[in-house]
Design a protein around this motif. Structure first.
Motif, PDB file in Angstrom:
ATOM      1  N   PHE A   3      -1.453   5.257  31.803  1.00 34.17           N
ATOM      2  CA  PHE A   3      -1.920   4.715  30.530  1.00 34.17           C
ATOM      3  C   PHE A   3      -0.847   4.888  29.466  1.00 34.17           C
ATOM      4  N   GLU A   4      -0.683   3.864  28.639  1.00 29.39           N
ATOM      5  CA  GLU A   4       0.306   3.922  27.565  1.00 29.39           C
ATOM      6  C   GLU A   4      -0.360   3.550  26.247  1.00 29.39           C
ATOM      7  N   ILE A   5      -0.173   4.396  25.252  1.00 26.68           N
ATOM      8  CA  ILE A   5      -0.753   4.131  23.934  1.00 26.68           C
ATOM      9  C   ILE A   5       0.088   3.092  23.207  1.00 26.68           C
ATOM     10  N   THR A   6      -0.545   2.012  22.799  1.00 27.49           N
ATOM     11  CA  THR A   6       0.152   0.953  22.062  1.00 27.49           C
ATOM     12  C   THR A   6      -0.387   0.877  20.635  1.00 27.49           C
ATOM     13  N   ASN A   7       0.383   0.229  19.785  1.00 24.84           N
ATOM     14  CA  ASN A   7      -0.064   0.043  18.391  1.00 24.84           C
ATOM     15  C   ASN A   7      -1.334  -0.802  18.340  1.00 24.84           C
ATOM     16  N   ASP A   8      -1.410  -1.794  19.218  1.00 22.60           N
ATOM     17  CA  ASP A   8      -2.600  -2.660  19.259  1.00 22.60           C
ATOM     18  C   ASP A   8      -3.842  -1.857  19.614  1.00 22.60           C
ATOM     19  N   PHE A   9      -3.682  -0.942  20.591  1.00 19.33           N
ATOM     20  CA  PHE A   9      -4.817  -0.108  21.003  1.00 19.33           C
ATOM     21  C   PHE A   9      -5.283   0.754  19.839  1.00 19.33           C
ATOM     22  N   LEU A  10      -4.342   1.399  19.144  1.00 15.87           N
ATOM     23  CA  LEU A  10      -4.692   2.284  18.027  1.00 15.87           C
ATOM     24  C   LEU A  10      -5.311   1.508  16.867  1.00 15.87           C
ATOM     25  N   GLU A  11      -4.762   0.323  16.582  1.00 18.27           N
ATOM     26  CA  GLU A  11      -5.306  -0.497  15.487  1.00 18.27           C
ATOM     27  C   GLU A  11      -6.734  -0.936  15.808  1.00 18.27           C
ATOM     28  N   ASN A  12      -6.955  -1.346  17.062  1.00 18.36           N
ATOM     29  CA  ASN A  12      -8.293  -1.765  17.482  1.00 18.36           C
ATOM     30  C   ASN A  12      -9.276  -0.604  17.382  1.00 18.36           C
ATOM     31  N   LEU A  13      -8.852   0.575  17.835  1.00 20.78           N
ATOM     32  CA  LEU A  13      -9.715   1.752  17.793  1.00 20.78           C
ATOM     33  C   LEU A  13     -10.037   2.135  16.348  1.00 20.78           C
ATOM     34  N   THR A  14      -9.037   2.108  15.493  1.00 18.69           N
ATOM     35  CA  THR A  14      -9.237   2.456  14.077  1.00 18.69           C
ATOM     36  C   THR A  14     -10.248   1.508  13.425  1.00 18.69           C
ATOM     37  N   GLU A  15     -10.163   0.222  13.756  1.00 15.48           N
ATOM     38  CA  GLU A  15     -11.104  -0.763  13.205  1.00 15.48           C
ATOM     39  C   GLU A  15     -12.525  -0.509  13.699  1.00 15.48           C
ATOM     40  N   LEU A  16     -12.663  -0.149  14.978  1.00 16.13           N
ATOM     41  CA  LEU A  16     -13.985   0.138  15.546  1.00 16.13           C
ATOM     42  C   LEU A  16     -14.606   1.364  14.891  1.00 16.13           C
ATOM     43  N   ILE A  17     -13.770   2.377  14.618  1.00 17.97           N
ATOM     44  CA  ILE A  17     -14.276   3.579  13.946  1.00 17.97           C
ATOM     45  C   ILE A  17     -14.709   3.257  12.527  1.00 17.97           C
ATOM     46  N   ASP A  36      -5.478  11.389  28.786  1.00 14.62           N
ATOM     47  CA  ASP A  36      -5.055  10.213  28.013  1.00 14.62           C
ATOM     48  C   ASP A  36      -5.814  10.154  26.683  1.00 14.62           C
ATOM     49  N   ILE A  37      -7.100  10.472  26.728  1.00 19.08           N
ATOM     50  CA  ILE A  37      -7.887  10.474  25.492  1.00 19.08           C
ATOM     51  C   ILE A  37      -7.356  11.531  24.524  1.00 19.08           C
ATOM     52  N   ALA A  38      -6.958  12.671  25.064  1.00 20.88           N
ATOM     53  CA  ALA A  38      -6.382  13.726  24.222  1.00 20.88           C
ATOM     54  C   ALA A  38      -5.123  13.221  23.528  1.00 20.88           C
ATOM     55  N   GLU A  39      -4.297  12.478  24.245  1.00 24.70           N
ATOM     56  CA  GLU A  39      -3.088  11.903  23.624  1.00 24.70           C
ATOM     57  C   GLU A  39      -3.455  10.953  22.500  1.00 24.70           C
ATOM     58  N   VAL A  40      -4.496  10.151  22.707  1.00 21.28           N
ATOM     59  CA  VAL A  40      -4.953   9.214  21.675  1.00 21.28           C
ATOM     60  C   VAL A  40      -5.403   9.979  20.434  1.00 21.28           C
ATOM     61  N   LEU A  41      -6.184  11.047  20.630  1.00 20.19           N
ATOM     62  CA  LEU A  41      -6.690  11.825  19.493  1.00 20.19           C
ATOM     63  C   LEU A  41      -5.549  12.475  18.711  1.00 20.19           C
ATOM     64  N   ASP A  42      -4.494  12.877  19.416  1.00 19.07           N
ATOM     65  CA  ASP A  42      -3.333  13.463  18.727  1.00 19.07           C
ATOM     66  C   ASP A  42      -2.652  12.444  17.816  1.00 19.07           C
ATOM     67  N   GLU A  43      -2.834  11.144  18.110  1.00 18.01           N
ATOM     68  CA  GLU A  43      -2.200  10.085  17.319  1.00 18.01           C
ATOM     69  C   GLU A  43      -3.066   9.637  16.143  1.00 18.01           C
ATOM     70  N   LEU A  44      -4.351   9.968  16.169  1.00 14.94           N
ATOM     71  CA  LEU A  44      -5.272   9.504  15.139  1.00 14.94           C
ATOM     72  C   LEU A  44      -5.309  10.440  13.946  1.00 14.94           C
ATOM     73  N   ASP A  45      -5.893   9.948  12.848  1.00 15.94           N
ATOM     74  CA  ASP A  45      -6.162  10.810  11.700  1.00 15.94           C
ATOM     75  C   ASP A  45      -7.204  11.845  12.110  1.00 15.94           C
ATOM     76  N   PHE A  46      -7.225  12.954  11.373  1.00 10.84           N
ATOM     77  CA  PHE A  46      -8.118  14.057  11.730  1.00 10.84           C
ATOM     78  C   PHE A  46      -9.585  13.618  11.721  1.00 10.84           C
ATOM     79  N   ASP A  47     -10.007  12.904  10.678  1.00  5.92           N
ATOM     80  CA  ASP A  47     -11.415  12.467  10.580  1.00  5.92           C
ATOM     81  C   ASP A  47     -11.786  11.551  11.732  1.00  5.92           C
ATOM     82  N   GLU A  48     -10.837  10.729  12.163  1.00  5.50           N
ATOM     83  CA  GLU A  48     -11.098   9.822  13.286  1.00  5.50           C
ATOM     84  C   GLU A  48     -11.241  10.604  14.591  1.00  5.50           C
ATOM     85  N   SER A  49     -10.434  11.650  14.744  1.00  3.49           N
ATOM     86  CA  SER A  49     -10.525  12.484  15.949  1.00  3.49           C
ATOM     87  C   SER A  49     -11.878  13.187  16.016  1.00  3.49           C
ATOM     88  N   ILE A  50     -12.329  13.725  14.875  1.00  8.82           N
ATOM     89  CA  ILE A  50     -13.630  14.395  14.810  1.00  8.82           C
ATOM     90  C   ILE A  50     -14.738  13.409  15.154  1.00  8.82           C
TER      91      ILE A  50
END
Length: 451
Positions: A3-17, A36-50
């Motif tokens: 799995f590879e974290i892309t900007n598109d994936f993060l942008e889509n996830l941020t919009e869903l949140i 892989d999910i842990a890697e994603v959470l490390d890339e997100l803002d703190f509130d989004e991770s929570i």
């Protein structure tokens, strides 16, 4: 495919949140590995991770928490209640649970353990927290499959099925006596082909490797590496079976030790990371920089004592070769010490020290001779007299021998005194060899040139 974290994936996830689309977020993470999910959470803002931690089920988030960066996990745990943390801890193996709880304050530790519904799980975690850090006890997990020598094969199979539900991976089946003392292990093949009425005492293997609960974790890693073990049982002083250590825990130990040794070798006195605060980074770097500064000041004092060379116009060029001597001394010392430190880490430094001394001298003589020839040719091309060339080449050979011996014996001495020998592969060995190199260089040059 990884799995590879892309900007598109993060942008889509941020919009869903942002629009609280929980079903879509859950579906997005459904087939992802918890690492892989842990890697994603490390890339997100703190509130989004929570938000995601509280959204996903505890069976998955408990695994995610163990993989998170320590700083990220610390912030998340600070914003979870004791009951919420207990819900996550309840899904973890005891060794992972103890590691997570160990990062909390003592008051929060008590609150979380009190909130655990499984009393046996809570008791196991409290036991693991009682052991010294970096010991086998702190590293082990309580989940294992054990059988008694008095059981029949049929009864053993029924009980193994019940025990295995609590164990994610069954590496070994351990055999104990009535006092729970480890007496052997059981081969799954032997268990399957044995007759139902046979006793375990008739088919178990009495040879089993084990470690004491107080054994240092690095020693455990060496044992497991040497014998290619996927798991090893842990016993107390009376040989009572307490738990087991699995290969994934040992990989973490080896990684931590490698990171620590790498930082020591590069002049960092404590564990620091790129995203640490300015204060922490300065605190980690400054001590060795101060040591290097004093080492350089020592070299200045040594050079002042050879002022007569500077005053002699025929030999002023000797000072131009000072960086060369210092660099070679430092490099040779680091090479020698790196090999010794690696050998000590892998338990390969054995036998007579005198034999190792002769070996290092032989290597140094060969390397020094070849480098000296290069120096003689170079200085002759530049038009220096033969006495000048000999002074530099003989000094260089002497410096190489001394530097290699320092690089060899300093790590061994540190190791014998209980100090991490990796300390000797960094600025410590470089600075000391610089000073000795310059002193030897000018002393030999002064003798040969008769200054």
């Amino acid at each position: 495919m990884a799995f590879e974290i892309t900007n598109d994936f993060l942008e889509n996830l941020t919009e869903l949140i942002a629009i609280n689309n929980d079903p879509a977020i859950t579906e997005l993470f459904e087939d992802l590995h918890y690492a892989d999910i842990a890697e994603v959470l490390d890339e997100l803002d703190f509130d989004e991770s929570i938000y995601i931690i509280k959204l996903l089920d505890s069976e998955k988030t408990s695994e995610i928490l163990t993989e998170l960066d320590e700083d990220t996990r610390e912030k998340i745990l600070e914003n979870l209640s004791a009951k919420e943390i207990a819900r996550e801890i309840g899904e973890m193996d005891t060794d992972d649970a103890a590691d997570i709880i160990g990062e909390l304050s003592e008051e929060r530790q008590r609150n979380v353990i009190s909130a655990l519904k499984d009393e046996e799980h809570a008791a196991d975690i409290k036991e693991l927290l009682s052991y010294d850090d970096n010991s086998a006890g702190a590293l082990m997990g309580k989940e294992l499959v054990k059988v008694y020598e008095t059981w029949t094969v049929a009864g053993c199979m029924r009980r193994i099925r019940a025990q295995a539900k609590e164990v994610s991976r069954v590496h070994s089946i351990y055999v104990v006596d009535k006092q729970d003392k480890l007496i052997g292990r059981l081969s799954l093949k032997d268990l399957i082909v044995a007759k139902n009425e046979q006793k375990i005492s008739e088919i178990y293997i009495d040879k089993v490797d084990a470690v004491n609960v107080n054994e240092d974790d690095e020693e455990v890693a060496k044992i497991m590496s040497k014998y290619d073990l996927e798991a090893i049982p842990v016993v107390d002083d009376n040989n009572v079976l307490l738990g087991r250590i699995t290969i994934d825990d040992i990989v973490d130990v080896l990684k931590e030790e490698a990171d620590k040794d790498y930082q020591l070798a590069n002049g960092l006195t404590q564990d620091v990371e790129a995203d640490d605060t300015v204060y922490e980074l300065v605190k980690g770097r400054l001590p060795w920089l101060i040591l290097g500064l004093f080492g350089s000041l020592g070299a200045v004092i040594i050079m002042q004592n050879f002022q007569t060379i500077m005053d002699n116009p025929d030999y002023k060029a000797l000072f131009f070769f000072t960086p060369l001597i210092a660099a070679v001394a430092g490099n040779v010392g680091v090479q020698s010490s790196a090999i010794i430190v690696q050998g000590l880490a892998n338990d390969l430094i054995k036998g007579s020290l005198w034999r190792r001394l002769l070996k290092e001298i032989s290597i140094s003589l060969i390397n020094g001779f070849l480098l000296s020839i290069i120096i003689i040719v170079f200085t002759k091309i530049l038009g220096f007299p033969i006495s000048f060339s000999l002074a530099i080449s003989i000094s260089l050979m002497s410096v190489i021998i001394i530097a290699s011996l320092i690089g060899t014996f300093v790590p061994i001495i540190l190791d014998k005194r209980g100090i991490d020998p990796a300390l000797a592969t960094g600025p410590f060995i470089t600075t000391s060899n610089d000073i000795f190199g310059i002193l030897i260089y000018f002393s030999i040059a002064k003798i040969i040139l008769g200054i």
